[in-house]
Scaffold this motif. Structure first.
Motif, PDB file in Angstrom:
ATOM      1  N   VAL A  51     -13.082 -23.131 -86.426  1.00 47.42           N
ATOM      2  CA  VAL A  51     -14.148 -24.054 -86.796  1.00 47.42           C
ATOM      3  C   VAL A  51     -15.000 -24.397 -85.578  1.00 47.42           C
ATOM      4  CG1 VAL A  51     -14.619 -26.409 -87.604  1.00 47.42           C
ATOM      5  CG2 VAL A  51     -12.929 -24.998 -88.791  1.00 47.42           C
ATOM      6  N   ASP A  59     -20.490 -32.153 -90.594  1.00 42.52           N
ATOM      7  CA  ASP A  59     -20.073 -32.165 -91.999  1.00 42.52           C
ATOM      8  C   ASP A  59     -19.688 -30.772 -92.489  1.00 42.52           C
ATOM      9  OD1 ASP A  59     -22.718 -31.338 -91.831  1.00 42.52           O
ATOM     10  OD2 ASP A  59     -23.310 -32.272 -93.720  1.00 42.52           O
ATOM     11  N   SER A  60     -20.416 -29.756 -92.060  1.00 42.56           N
ATOM     12  CA  SER A  60     -20.089 -28.380 -92.440  1.00 42.56           C
ATOM     13  C   SER A  60     -18.785 -27.940 -91.773  1.00 42.56           C
ATOM     14  CB  SER A  60     -21.210 -27.427 -92.038  1.00 42.56           C
ATOM     15  OG  SER A  60     -22.394 -27.752 -92.714  1.00 42.56           O
ATOM     16  N   GLN A  62     -16.298 -29.882 -90.922  1.00 44.32           N
ATOM     17  CA  GLN A  62     -15.198 -30.559 -91.610  1.00 44.32           C
ATOM     18  C   GLN A  62     -14.895 -29.880 -92.942  1.00 44.32           C
ATOM     19  OE1 GLN A  62     -13.318 -33.179 -90.288  1.00 44.32           O
ATOM     20  NE2 GLN A  62     -11.999 -32.574 -91.981  1.00 44.32           N
ATOM     21  N   ALA A  63     -15.930 -29.483 -93.659  1.00 42.65           N
ATOM     22  CA  ALA A  63     -15.744 -28.796 -94.944  1.00 42.65           C
ATOM     23  C   ALA A  63     -15.033 -27.454 -94.730  1.00 42.65           C
ATOM     24  CB  ALA A  63     -17.084 -28.590 -95.637  1.00 42.65           C
ATOM     25  N   LEU A  64     -15.428 -26.714 -93.702  1.00 47.24           N
ATOM     26  CA  LEU A  64     -14.780 -25.437 -93.400  1.00 47.24           C
ATOM     27  C   LEU A  64     -13.318 -25.655 -93.029  1.00 47.24           C
ATOM     28  CD1 LEU A  64     -14.742 -22.393 -92.908  1.00 47.24           C
ATOM     29  CD2 LEU A  64     -15.678 -22.838 -90.611  1.00 47.24           C
ATOM     30  N   ASN A  66     -11.372 -28.127 -93.867  1.00 43.90           N
ATOM     31  CA  ASN A  66     -10.635 -28.516 -95.071  1.00 43.90           C
ATOM     32  C   ASN A  66     -10.325 -27.302 -95.941  1.00 43.90           C
ATOM     33  OD1 ASN A  66     -10.702 -31.181 -94.271  1.00 43.90           O
ATOM     34  ND2 ASN A  66     -12.431 -31.714 -95.581  1.00 43.90           N
ATOM     35  N   GLN A  67     -11.283 -26.385 -96.047  1.00 49.41           N
ATOM     36  CA  GLN A  67     -11.079 -25.166 -96.841  1.00 49.41           C
ATOM     37  C   GLN A  67     -10.001 -24.285 -96.207  1.00 49.41           C
ATOM     38  OE1 GLN A  67     -12.452 -24.831 -99.748  1.00 49.41           O
ATOM     39  NE2 GLN A  67     -11.486 -22.885-100.164  1.00 49.41           N
ATOM     40  N   GLN A  69      -7.557 -25.292 -94.300  1.00 52.57           N
ATOM     41  CA  GLN A  69      -6.278 -25.973 -94.471  1.00 52.57           C
ATOM     42  C   GLN A  69      -5.758 -25.790 -95.903  1.00 52.57           C
ATOM     43  OE1 GLN A  69      -5.700 -26.076 -91.279  1.00 52.57           O
ATOM     44  NE2 GLN A  69      -4.570 -27.953 -91.563  1.00 52.57           N
ATOM     45  N   LYS A  70      -6.645 -25.913 -96.859  1.00 49.50           N
ATOM     46  CA  LYS A  70      -6.255 -25.742 -98.265  1.00 49.50           C
ATOM     47  C   LYS A  70      -5.705 -24.335 -98.485  1.00 49.50           C
ATOM     48  CE  LYS A  70      -8.179 -26.241-102.909  1.00 49.50           C
ATOM     49  NZ  LYS A  70      -9.380 -26.550-103.692  1.00 49.50           N
TER      50      LYS A  70
END
Length: 121
Positions: A51, A59-60, A62-64, A66-67, A69-70
């Protein structure tokens, strides 16, 4: 995205766990084995690096993250709550987490050496 927010979150969770330390912490029912936790912690740090290397807006980024990690939780067939409960348990047992992070750091260092070494002819 800097590693600072995630590192601060990890440190904060360790401090909170230490402040709430019972005499003998009871392992959570879904406690992950040390070996699996180590593999996942290595991947967490690799995800942070990916990342950060992407140089995205906060914000992008953090979204990456989170993805990633998921996807990691799905691959390891672990829920995020099981991961964090296990992390907190090992954090209460400082020696365990120190030992685990020693292995995590060694693994990351070996990956770095492999990436920096020239390819074999």
């Amino acid at each position: 995205m800097k590693k600072l927010p995630i590192c601060l979150a990890l440190i904060l969770s360790v401090l909170l766990a230490a402040c709430q330390r019972p005499e003998e912490a009871v392992p959570p029912p879904s406690l992950l084995p040390k070996e699996k936790m180590i593999q996942m912690l290595v991947e967490v740090h690799l995800n942070e690096s990916r990342v950060e290397g992407a140089q995205l807006r906060a914000d992008s980024a953090q979204a990456l993250f989170n993805q990633l990690q998921k996807a990691m939780f799905w691959r390891y067939e672990v829920t995020d709550s099981a991961f964090w409960q296990s992390y907190r348990y090992y954090a209460v047992h400082d020696k365990d987490l120190d030992e685990m992070y020693g292995i995590v750091l060694d693994s990351l260092a070996m990956r770095k050496i492999k990436l920096q070494s020239p390819p074999a002819p």
